[in-house]
Design a protein around this motif. Sequence first.
Motif, PDB file in Angstrom:
ATOM      1  N   LYS A  18     -91.465 -68.016  98.112  1.00 17.90           N
ATOM      2  CA  LYS A  18     -92.063 -69.345  98.273  1.00 17.90           C
ATOM      3  C   LYS A  18     -91.601 -70.033  99.558  1.00 17.90           C
ATOM      4  O   LYS A  18     -92.015 -71.136  99.858  1.00 17.90           O
ATOM      5  CB  LYS A  18     -91.739 -70.219  97.068  1.00 17.90           C
ATOM      6  CG  LYS A  18     -92.413 -69.706  95.811  1.00 17.90           C
ATOM      7  CD  LYS A  18     -92.220 -70.645  94.668  1.00 17.90           C
ATOM      8  CE  LYS A  18     -92.782 -70.033  93.414  1.00 17.90           C
ATOM      9  NZ  LYS A  18     -94.021 -70.602  93.010  1.00 17.90           N
ATOM     10  N   GLN A  19     -90.732 -69.373 100.307  1.00 17.07           N
ATOM     11  CA  GLN A  19     -90.242 -69.821 101.608  1.00 17.07           C
ATOM     12  C   GLN A  19     -89.553 -71.182 101.555  1.00 17.07           C
ATOM     13  O   GLN A  19     -89.752 -72.023 102.418  1.00 17.07           O
ATOM     14  CB  GLN A  19     -91.378 -69.828 102.627  1.00 17.07           C
ATOM     15  CG  GLN A  19     -91.965 -68.462 102.843  1.00 17.07           C
ATOM     16  CD  GLN A  19     -93.123 -68.472 103.802  1.00 17.07           C
ATOM     17  OE1 GLN A  19     -93.609 -69.517 104.194  1.00 17.07           O
ATOM     18  NE2 GLN A  19     -93.572 -67.299 104.188  1.00 17.07           N
ATOM     19  N   VAL A  20     -88.746 -71.401 100.550  1.00 21.33           N
ATOM     20  CA  VAL A  20     -87.942 -72.620 100.459  1.00 21.33           C
ATOM     21  C   VAL A  20     -86.453 -72.295 100.512  1.00 21.33           C
ATOM     22  O   VAL A  20     -85.628 -73.129 100.158  1.00 21.33           O
ATOM     23  CB  VAL A  20     -88.278 -73.436  99.184  1.00 21.33           C
ATOM     24  CG1 VAL A  20     -89.663 -74.016  99.266  1.00 21.33           C
ATOM     25  CG2 VAL A  20     -88.115 -72.597  97.941  1.00 21.33           C
ATOM     26  N   GLN A  21     -86.112 -71.121 101.022  1.00 23.84           N
ATOM     27  CA  GLN A  21     -84.726 -70.692 101.102  1.00 23.84           C
ATOM     28  C   GLN A  21     -83.919 -71.592 102.034  1.00 23.84           C
ATOM     29  O   GLN A  21     -82.734 -71.794 101.834  1.00 23.84           O
ATOM     30  CB  GLN A  21     -84.656 -69.255 101.581  1.00 23.84           C
ATOM     31  CG  GLN A  21     -83.252 -68.726 101.700  1.00 23.84           C
ATOM     32  CD  GLN A  21     -83.219 -67.297 102.176  1.00 23.84           C
ATOM     33  OE1 GLN A  21     -84.254 -66.698 102.410  1.00 23.84           O
ATOM     34  NE2 GLN A  21     -82.044 -66.758 102.320  1.00 23.84           N
ATOM     35  N   LYS A  22     -84.556 -72.173 103.055  1.00 25.14           N
ATOM     36  CA  LYS A  22     -83.804 -72.986 104.015  1.00 25.14           C
ATOM     37  C   LYS A  22     -83.226 -74.242 103.373  1.00 25.14           C
ATOM     38  O   LYS A  22     -82.278 -74.816 103.884  1.00 25.14           O
ATOM     39  CB  LYS A  22     -84.675 -73.365 105.201  1.00 25.14           C
ATOM     40  CG  LYS A  22     -85.824 -74.281 104.866  1.00 25.14           C
ATOM     41  CD  LYS A  22     -86.637 -74.582 106.098  1.00 25.14           C
ATOM     42  CE  LYS A  22     -87.801 -75.474 105.762  1.00 25.14           C
ATOM     43  NZ  LYS A  22     -88.617 -75.755 106.920  1.00 25.14           N
ATOM     44  N   TYR A  23     -83.768 -74.672 102.233  1.00 24.03           N
ATOM     45  CA  TYR A  23     -83.221 -75.826 101.543  1.00 24.03           C
ATOM     46  C   TYR A  23     -82.006 -75.458 100.703  1.00 24.03           C
ATOM     47  O   TYR A  23     -81.183 -76.302 100.389  1.00 24.03           O
ATOM     48  CB  TYR A  23     -84.277 -76.472 100.643  1.00 24.03           C
ATOM     49  CG  TYR A  23     -85.393 -77.086 101.422  1.00 24.03           C
ATOM     50  CD1 TYR A  23     -85.235 -78.326 102.021  1.00 24.03           C
ATOM     51  CD2 TYR A  23     -86.591 -76.422 101.589  1.00 24.03           C
ATOM     52  CE1 TYR A  23     -86.249 -78.893 102.753  1.00 24.03           C
ATOM     53  CE2 TYR A  23     -87.609 -76.982 102.323  1.00 24.03           C
ATOM     54  CZ  TYR A  23     -87.437 -78.212 102.899  1.00 24.03           C
ATOM     55  OH  TYR A  23     -88.445 -78.767 103.643  1.00 24.03           O
ATOM     56  N   VAL A  24     -81.907 -74.200 100.341  1.00 19.30           N
ATOM     57  CA  VAL A  24     -80.853 -73.755  99.437  1.00 19.30           C
ATOM     58  C   VAL A  24     -79.647 -73.227 100.203  1.00 19.30           C
ATOM     59  O   VAL A  24     -78.519 -73.541  99.885  1.00 19.30           O
ATOM     60  CB  VAL A  24     -81.398 -72.673  98.483  1.00 19.30           C
ATOM     61  CG1 VAL A  24     -80.309 -72.137  97.601  1.00 19.30           C
ATOM     62  CG2 VAL A  24     -82.538 -73.226  97.656  1.00 19.30           C
ATOM     63  N   SER A  25     -79.881 -72.425 101.231  1.00 21.94           N
ATOM     64  CA  SER A  25     -78.773 -71.827 101.972  1.00 21.94           C
ATOM     65  C   SER A  25     -79.071 -71.849 103.468  1.00 21.94           C
ATOM     66  O   SER A  25     -80.213 -72.045 103.878  1.00 21.94           O
ATOM     67  CB  SER A  25     -78.533 -70.391 101.513  1.00 21.94           C
ATOM     68  OG  SER A  25     -79.662 -69.599 101.803  1.00 21.94           O
TER      69      SER A  25
END
Length: 88
Positions: A18-25
């Motif tokens: 979903k390409q929301v990894q930048k918010y998590v790590s």
Amino acid sequence: MAIVYTSAIFQGTEIQKKQVQKYVSRRSQARKKYRRRSTFGVGKDGEQWVDYLDRHSLEIQDLMKLTRNKRRFYQQGIRAATLIRSIS
């Protein structure tokens, strides 16, 4: 333990899709050979991040009232949290 590990890997894979990894790590750097976080770590951190947002939502909304120029980033983060919640 195997069930929790499998669940975290599944959630990490879905977060990356979903390409929301930048918010998590943190993102990986261009010169680095290896990624900063594994799929397991992304899944585990994503769940913790959403729980943190749920616990401190009132304080976060108060801060957003003080800094209106950051509202767009806040809304992007809330959208990412919604996508992560839909996974689990």
